[in-house]
Design an enzyme around this catalytic site. Sequence first.
Site, short mmCIF file in Angstrom:
data_model
loop_
_atom_site.label_atom_id
_atom_site.label_comp_id
_atom_site.label_asym_id
_atom_site.label_seq_id
_atom_site.Cartn_x
_atom_site.Cartn_y
_atom_site.Cartn_z
N HIS A 54 3.85 -12.02 5.87
CA HIS A 54 4.35 -13.39 5.87
C HIS A 54 5.83 -13.39 6.17
O HIS A 54 6.47 -12.34 6.25
CB HIS A 54 4.03 -14.12 4.56
CG HIS A 54 4.75 -13.62 3.35
ND1 HIS A 54 5.07 -14.42 2.29
CD2 HIS A 54 5.23 -12.39 3.02
CE1 HIS A 54 5.68 -13.73 1.36
NE2 HIS A 54 5.80 -12.49 1.78
N CYS A 57 13.25 -11.24 3.57
CA CYS A 57 11.95 -11.94 3.63
C CYS A 57 11.92 -12.97 4.76
O CYS A 57 10.86 -13.47 5.10
CB CYS A 57 11.63 -12.61 2.30
SG CYS A 57 11.40 -11.43 0.96
N HIS A 83 7.08 -9.43 7.35
CA HIS A 83 7.02 -8.28 6.43
C HIS A 83 5.72 -8.39 5.66
O HIS A 83 5.13 -9.47 5.57
CB HIS A 83 8.24 -8.24 5.49
CG HIS A 83 8.27 -9.33 4.47
ND1 HIS A 83 8.64 -10.63 4.77
CD2 HIS A 83 7.93 -9.33 3.15
CE1 HIS A 83 8.57 -11.37 3.68
NE2 HIS A 83 8.13 -10.61 2.68
N HIS A 88 2.82 -7.07 2.37
CA HIS A 88 2.64 -6.66 0.97
C HIS A 88 1.20 -6.20 0.75
O HIS A 88 0.28 -6.63 1.45
CB HIS A 88 2.91 -7.84 0.02
CG HIS A 88 4.28 -8.37 0.09
ND1 HIS A 88 5.36 -7.75 -0.50
CD2 HIS A 88 4.79 -9.48 0.70
CE1 HIS A 88 6.45 -8.45 -0.27
NE2 HIS A 88 6.13 -9.51 0.46
N ASP A 137 -7.03 -11.15 4.20
CA ASP A 137 -6.83 -9.71 4.28
C ASP A 137 -6.47 -9.28 5.70
O ASP A 137 -7.15 -9.63 6.67
CB ASP A 137 -8.08 -8.96 3.82
CG ASP A 137 -7.85 -7.48 3.63
OD1 ASP A 137 -6.71 -7.09 3.29
OD2 ASP A 137 -8.80 -6.71 3.82
N HIS A 138 -5.39 -8.54 5.81
CA HIS A 138 -4.85 -8.06 7.09
C HIS A 138 -4.55 -9.20 8.05
O HIS A 138 -4.77 -9.11 9.24
CB HIS A 138 -5.80 -7.02 7.71
CG HIS A 138 -5.75 -5.72 7.00
ND1 HIS A 138 -6.53 -5.47 5.89
CD2 HIS A 138 -5.00 -4.61 7.20
CE1 HIS A 138 -6.27 -4.24 5.44
NE2 HIS A 138 -5.34 -3.71 6.22
N GLU A 162 2.72 -9.64 -5.80
CA GLU A 162 3.23 -9.40 -4.46
C GLU A 162 3.71 -7.95 -4.35
O GLU A 162 3.53 -7.30 -3.33
CB GLU A 162 4.38 -10.36 -4.17
CG GLU A 162 4.93 -10.25 -2.77
CD GLU A 162 6.05 -11.23 -2.52
OE1 GLU A 162 5.91 -12.03 -1.59
OE2 GLU A 162 7.07 -11.20 -3.25
#
Length: 138
Positions: free
Chosen positions: A14, A33, A39, A41, A79-80, A127
Amino acid sequence: MVYINRIEHFNAAHRLYNPAWSEERNKEVFGPCANINWHGHNFELIVTVKGEPDPDTGFVIDLKVLGDIVKREVIEKVDHKNLNLDVDFMQGKMASCEIFIMEIWKIIERALEPVTDAHLHQLRLYETPKNFVDYFGE
């Protein structure tokens, strides 16, 4: 009252960025960020459901049913993925963990209604190992 927890993991990218601000202001407020190239997580989502155990099964909710709901309604969608670009329920919203968890709540709460008398009590979203948010639907 019994509280049941289910933990799921997912990876997502995100960017924290307010389009009404300049690049400089975004960098000042959000630091790394706000990286234009995103970036990521390794997130951990903990879903807590509360209720009274069913006298026939002893379950507040069948954990397989809860896991299937969370995977189908949330994990498979995030996811991903890039939360800013790829996730329909995050379109046009700030991709902070605070906003993200509130949107996840709406989805899980709605999906639980037809399958159980138990209620969503809490979501916890990690996170990083040091940073997490809690949401109680308030």
